[in-house]
Scaffold this motif. Structure first.
Motif, PDB file in Angstrom:
ATOM      1  N   GLY A   1      24.156 -44.882 -46.620  1.00  0.00           N
ATOM      2  CA  GLY A   1      25.071 -44.205 -45.713  1.00  0.00           C
ATOM      3  C   GLY A   1      24.338 -43.746 -44.450  1.00  0.00           C
ATOM      4  O   GLY A   1      24.802 -42.867 -43.739  1.00  0.00           O
ATOM      5  N   LYS A   2      23.145 -44.317 -44.205  1.00  0.00           N
ATOM      6  CA  LYS A   2      22.299 -43.927 -43.056  1.00  0.00           C
ATOM      7  C   LYS A   2      22.059 -42.421 -43.040  1.00  0.00           C
ATOM      8  O   LYS A   2      22.072 -41.779 -41.997  1.00  0.00           O
ATOM      9  CB  LYS A   2      22.897 -44.416 -41.740  1.00  0.00           C
ATOM     10  CG  LYS A   2      23.045 -45.927 -41.710  1.00  0.00           C
ATOM     11  CD  LYS A   2      23.144 -46.498 -40.332  1.00  0.00           C
ATOM     12  CE  LYS A   2      23.138 -48.024 -40.453  1.00  0.00           C
ATOM     13  NZ  LYS A   2      23.191 -48.720 -39.204  1.00  0.00           N
ATOM     14  N   LEU A   3      21.880 -41.861 -44.212  1.00  0.00           N
ATOM     15  CA  LEU A   3      21.629 -40.427 -44.368  1.00  0.00           C
ATOM     16  C   LEU A   3      20.225 -40.255 -44.942  1.00  0.00           C
ATOM     17  O   LEU A   3      19.892 -40.887 -45.955  1.00  0.00           O
ATOM     18  CB  LEU A   3      22.688 -39.858 -45.320  1.00  0.00           C
ATOM     19  CG  LEU A   3      22.600 -38.402 -45.741  1.00  0.00           C
ATOM     20  CD1 LEU A   3      22.647 -37.481 -44.541  1.00  0.00           C
ATOM     21  CD2 LEU A   3      23.766 -38.063 -46.678  1.00  0.00           C
ATOM     22  N   PHE A   4      19.404 -39.438 -44.261  1.00  0.00           N
ATOM     23  CA  PHE A   4      18.009 -39.269 -44.670  1.00  0.00           C
ATOM     24  C   PHE A   4      17.612 -37.806 -44.726  1.00  0.00           C
ATOM     25  O   PHE A   4      17.796 -37.079 -43.747  1.00  0.00           O
ATOM     26  CB  PHE A   4      17.064 -39.955 -43.669  1.00  0.00           C
ATOM     27  CG  PHE A   4      17.154 -41.449 -43.683  1.00  0.00           C
ATOM     28  CD1 PHE A   4      16.363 -42.199 -44.533  1.00  0.00           C
ATOM     29  CD2 PHE A   4      18.050 -42.094 -42.848  1.00  0.00           C
ATOM     30  CE1 PHE A   4      16.456 -43.578 -44.553  1.00  0.00           C
ATOM     31  CE2 PHE A   4      18.150 -43.480 -42.861  1.00  0.00           C
ATOM     32  CZ  PHE A   4      17.348 -44.219 -43.711  1.00  0.00           C
ATOM     33  N   ASN A   5      17.030 -37.393 -45.844  1.00  0.00           N
ATOM     34  CA  ASN A   5      16.391 -36.077 -45.899  1.00  0.00           C
ATOM     35  C   ASN A   5      15.041 -36.159 -45.196  1.00  0.00           C
ATOM     36  O   ASN A   5      14.367 -37.194 -45.263  1.00  0.00           O
ATOM     37  CB  ASN A   5      16.116 -35.672 -47.339  1.00  0.00           C
ATOM     38  CG  ASN A   5      17.384 -35.317 -48.083  1.00  0.00           C
ATOM     39  OD1 ASN A   5      18.383 -34.960 -47.478  1.00  0.00           O
ATOM     40  ND2 ASN A   5      17.323 -35.421 -49.406  1.00  0.00           N
ATOM     41  N   ILE A   6      14.656 -35.046 -44.574  1.00  0.00           N
ATOM     42  CA  ILE A   6      13.306 -34.961 -43.999  1.00  0.00           C
ATOM     43  C   ILE A   6      12.670 -33.696 -44.548  1.00  0.00           C
ATOM     44  O   ILE A   6      13.177 -32.585 -44.322  1.00  0.00           O
ATOM     45  CB  ILE A   6      13.351 -34.914 -42.458  1.00  0.00           C
ATOM     46  CG1 ILE A   6      14.064 -36.159 -41.912  1.00  0.00           C
ATOM     47  CG2 ILE A   6      11.938 -34.812 -41.889  1.00  0.00           C
ATOM     48  CD1 ILE A   6      14.116 -36.244 -40.393  1.00  0.00           C
ATOM     49  N   GLY A   7      11.590 -33.859 -45.289  1.00  0.00           N
ATOM     50  CA  GLY A   7      10.942 -32.689 -45.885  1.00  0.00           C
ATOM     51  C   GLY A   7       9.507 -32.980 -46.252  1.00  0.00           C
ATOM     52  O   GLY A   7       9.006 -34.084 -46.040  1.00  0.00           O
ATOM     53  N   THR A   8       8.867 -31.948 -46.808  1.00  0.00           N
ATOM     54  CA  THR A   8       7.440 -32.057 -47.141  1.00  0.00           C
ATOM     55  C   THR A   8       7.205 -32.072 -48.650  1.00  0.00           C
ATOM     56  O   THR A   8       6.102 -32.355 -49.085  1.00  0.00           O
ATOM     57  CB  THR A   8       6.672 -30.835 -46.607  1.00  0.00           C
ATOM     58  OG1 THR A   8       7.202 -29.676 -47.274  1.00  0.00           O
ATOM     59  CG2 THR A   8       6.836 -30.682 -45.107  1.00  0.00           C
ATOM     60  N   GLU A   9       8.192 -31.666 -49.412  1.00  0.00           N
ATOM     61  CA  GLU A   9       8.101 -31.499 -50.868  1.00  0.00           C
ATOM     62  C   GLU A   9       7.150 -30.369 -51.270  1.00  0.00           C
ATOM     63  O   GLU A   9       6.824 -30.230 -52.426  1.00  0.00           O
ATOM     64  CB  GLU A   9       7.664 -32.801 -51.553  1.00  0.00           C
ATOM     65  CG  GLU A   9       8.622 -33.950 -51.348  1.00  0.00           C
ATOM     66  CD  GLU A   9       8.145 -35.230 -52.008  1.00  0.00           C
ATOM     67  OE1 GLU A   9       7.165 -35.806 -51.500  1.00  0.00           O
ATOM     68  OE2 GLU A   9       8.745 -35.650 -53.012  1.00  0.00           O
ATOM     69  N   GLU A  10       6.695 -29.537 -50.297  1.00  0.00           N
ATOM     70  CA  GLU A  10       5.814 -28.399 -50.632  1.00  0.00           C
ATOM     71  C   GLU A  10       6.676 -27.142 -50.700  1.00  0.00           C
ATOM     72  O   GLU A  10       7.251 -26.732 -49.704  1.00  0.00           O
ATOM     73  CB  GLU A  10       4.760 -28.195 -49.539  1.00  0.00           C
ATOM     74  CG  GLU A  10       3.731 -29.293 -49.440  1.00  0.00           C
ATOM     75  CD  GLU A  10       2.914 -29.199 -48.147  1.00  0.00           C
ATOM     76  OE1 GLU A  10       2.765 -28.088 -47.593  1.00  0.00           O
ATOM     77  OE2 GLU A  10       2.445 -30.250 -47.691  1.00  0.00           O
TER      78      GLU A  10
END
Ligand code: GDP
Length: 313
Positions: A238-247
């Motif tokens: 769906g052209k949907l992206f999370n952006i994160g660090t996982e910290e």
């Protein structure tokens, strides 16, 4: 994008928009387009129409939004839903009408249901009720995602949505009442150090867990996605992206880390009269990482950079 592409950054004065502008310039993109709020009010359809007609940008970063911390969100829900719906509807629709090659719409992980499993995956969107403290903002952002997807489906546009985790960085809001937790606590802890106050008040229990990302790492992720080959983006995303660090850190750990960087040796007190909000919010950015992106700045490094900036401004 190529280095000569005409790129419009909506919201270039904000936390994300200013990071995007700096990173784009550093990477050699020089044909950047901005408008001040006084020149172009994005909530006004006719003004946005006129702007797109005159400028015809090729790429659009939609980083303009009304944003705020937990208190601002719960106090002014009408402002949050109205301004955001207007801004994004106007910019997305005009981007379609004027053949923008790719648009990147910025949301936030608060679009995911309050009780969604953690870490948050993109597919949890619209699977349950939202966190009430920022529901109005989240509903507007969800409408923006669905709008991008609907235009992609009906009109074949290439509109991507990104959901960053909690961001912090240069040009952050340090106002104790309206800021997010990291700059809010930095401002309070710095003042306590300067005044020699023995204690600092931290809202809530200190137990909620959060993930924080340096705004320029987030900007780098956005530029990366703007350039990703269309064929590499999974069909079912769906052209949907999370952006994160996982910290992940607790609010207490965050406050302690800020005290260390600031050099404050007083005591932290917790104010149960203020809301905790959601107890855990961490992203699963594996969809983005699978395309080859990795962030660079650790939380400690980022807090030190932000404190330096704060001292200089
Ligand atoms: P959220 O991530 O959307 O919940 O928004 P915030 O960044 O505003 O708040 C995150 C957490 O930090 C909540 O549990 C707040 O209660 C807590 N917190 C502790 N001290 C502060 C503060 O001084 N300002 C803010 N905004 N939040 C604080």
């Amino acid at each position: 994008m190529n280095k000569n592409s005409l790129i419009y950054i909506a919201g270039h004065n904000g936390l994300v928009g200013s990071a995007l502008t700096r990173c784009l310039r550093e990477q050699g993109y020089h044909n950047l387009l901005f408008r001040d709020f006084r020149e172009l009010d994005l909530t006004r359809q006719a003004e946005v129409e006129k702007f797109f007609e005159a400028e015809k940008p090729e790429y659009v970063f939609l980083a303009a939004a009304k944003v705020g911390g937990i208190l601002a969100n719960s106090t002014y829900p009408a402002d949050f839903i109205y301004d955001n719906l207007m801004i994004q509807s106007n910019v997305i629709h005009q981007s379609y009408l004027h053949g923008v090659k790719r648009l990147l719409f910025l949301g936030s992980t608060c679009i995911y249901p309050k009780e969604a499993p953690q870490p948050l995956k993109e597919e949890y969107l619209l699977t349950g009720p939202l966190e009430p403290t920022n529901e109005a903002y989240a509903v507007a952002k969800i409408a923006g995602i669905r709008m991008c997807q609907s235009y992609n489906r009906q009109h074949g546009t290439d509109f991507i949505s990104v959901m960053p985790t909690n961001l912090y960085g240069i040009n952050d809001n340090f106002n104790p009442e309206t800021s997010h937790v990291l700059p809010g606590l930095m401002g309070k802890i710095h003042k306590a150090k300067m005044n020699g106050d023995p204690t600092v008040m931290v809202w809530g229990s200190g137990k909620p867990l959060r993930e924080f990302m340096w705004s320029e790492d987030m900007a780098a992720a956005c530029i990366f996605l703007m350039n990703v080959d269309r064929a590499l983006i999974p069909e079912d995303s769906g052209k949907l992206f999370n952006i994160g660090t996982e910290e992940e850190v607790s609010i207490r750990e965050l406050a302690e880390l800020i005290c260390e960087v600031v050099g404050y040796r007083g005591e932290l007190r917790f104010d149960p009269g203020k809301p905790d909000g959601t107890m855990r919010k961490v992203t699963d950015p594996s969809r983005l990482h699978a395309l080859g992106f990795a962030h660079k700045v650790s939380l400690r490094e980022g807090i030190a950079k932000l404190y330096q900036w704060y001292l200089n401004h």
